[in-house]
Write a protein that holds these residues in place. Structure first.
Motif, short mmCIF file in Angstrom:
data_model
loop_
_atom_site.label_atom_id
_atom_site.label_comp_id
_atom_site.label_asym_id
_atom_site.label_seq_id
_atom_site.Cartn_x
_atom_site.Cartn_y
_atom_site.Cartn_z
N LEU A 1 73.53 50.11 72.09
CA LEU A 1 74.20 50.91 71.06
C LEU A 1 74.44 50.07 69.82
O LEU A 1 75.27 49.15 69.86
CB LEU A 1 75.53 51.45 71.59
N PRO A 2 73.72 50.26 68.72
CA PRO A 2 72.67 51.28 68.64
C PRO A 2 71.39 50.83 69.35
O PRO A 2 71.07 49.64 69.38
CB PRO A 2 72.45 51.43 67.14
N HIS B 1 75.39 58.27 70.32
CA HIS B 1 75.38 57.49 69.07
C HIS B 1 76.24 58.16 68.00
O HIS B 1 76.98 57.49 67.26
CB HIS B 1 73.94 57.33 68.56
N TRP C 1 71.25 56.04 64.42
CA TRP C 1 70.18 56.50 65.32
C TRP C 1 68.84 56.02 64.77
O TRP C 1 68.47 56.34 63.64
CB TRP C 1 70.19 58.02 65.43
#
Length: 297
Positions: free
Chosen positions: A39-40, A73, A80
């Motif tokens: 993440l991300p 996200h 993203w």
């Protein structure tokens, strides 16, 4: 903020996303992807994750799994990275789609099947008349059952399904009635309305509703599709109970089991084949795209 953001998705969608996120987490664990790299997630990671389902899932299933990761996200405020490369990986999955992932077109409920319900349901039994009213309304208004029925026999969300007060009094000489939906799949909490019109024959929703309301005498604040039990208490019609009753009749007559969506596509098919202009059918069924035309068969 997180709680408000999560209300941006339907509860049923969030339930599916929860299991999908666990699948992504398990994949990352298996591939030894560091926590901070999830993440991300980089586009490379997203592409590898999508490609891992080649020959296992169809593209649409993989897209749903990725939608869950994307929603995560969004909630976490992370960028993203899904882009052009990921699109091409998804395109490539079509070449590996297993035969089992290609489902045949769903069979719609037909007018003849509605007539069969009329013939075999008891028109004096509170539960049966509620089932018939729901079946005719869902069919002719091209509605989703999730927009009409409660998930529980004993509780309901007033902001999600129509109550008795949401059904207007007859507005024409033929008895047409407007039904307000407090929540729909496309407009969500903005809701929408449908016009329920009289139909020729036994599967007329206006007559079915009148009989249902006269037998079940539902208070304004209760779900429209409620019925009286043997003890005269109100119980709310659920999708499971509704489909169970319908399928019991149809399967006994040799029909395969139907799904709830079969009512929506059945009503659409019937109207199109009856010569109703497609643009009128689209408006009546609250279709947001021309996807309904594939039911013109």
């Amino acid at each position: 903020l997180s709680a408000v953001l999560q209300r941006g998705w339907a509860e049923s969608t969030l339930a599916l996303y929860s299991s999908a996120l666990k699948r992504f987490s398990d994949f990352c664990d298996k591939e030894n992807v560091p926590i901070l790299a999830r993440l991300p997630a980089s586009e490379y990671l997203l592409c590898v994750y999508a490609a891992s389902f080649a020959g296992i899932f169809a593209r649409s299933s993989v897209q749903n799994l990725l939608s869950a990761v994307r929603a995560w996200h969004i909630v976490e405020g992370a960028h993203w990275h899904g882009g052009v490369r990921l699109v091409y990986v998804l395109n490539g999955l079509d070449s590996f789609a297993p035969a089992s992932s290609k489902r045949p077109a769903r069979v719609p409920v037909t007018r003849a099947m509605l007539d069969m319900l009329y013939d075999r349901l008891s028109l004096s039994d509170p539960f049966d008349v509620c089932v018939l009213a729901c079946a005719t309304v869902a069919f002719w208004s091209q509605s989703r059952l999730g927009e009409l029925l409660s998930h529980s026999r004993v509780s309901f969300h007033a902001t999600k399904i129509p109550r008795r007060l949401d059904l207007a009094n007859p507005s024409t000489t033929n008895g047409s009635r407007v039904l307000r939906y407090p929540w729909t799949k496309t407009k969500r909490s903005k809701g929408d309305t449908v016009l329920i019109t009289r139909q020729i024959g036994r599967c007329d929703p206006i007559s079915a509703l009148a009989n249902h309301l006269s037998i079940n005498y539902i208070p304004d604040e209760y779900p429209l599709f409620s019925y009286r039990t043997t003890s005269s208490q109100l119980s709310f019609l659920t999708k499971s109970d509704f489909m169970g009753r319908c399928n019991a009749i149809w399967c006994a007559a040799g029909f395969p089991p139907s799904s709830g969506h079969a009512f929506r596509i059945g009503g659409t098919t019937e109207l199109l084949l009856s010569g109703v202009p497609p643009d009128v059918v689209k408006t009546m069924g609250r279709w947001s795209s021309d996807s309904f035309l594939r039911y013109w068969r």
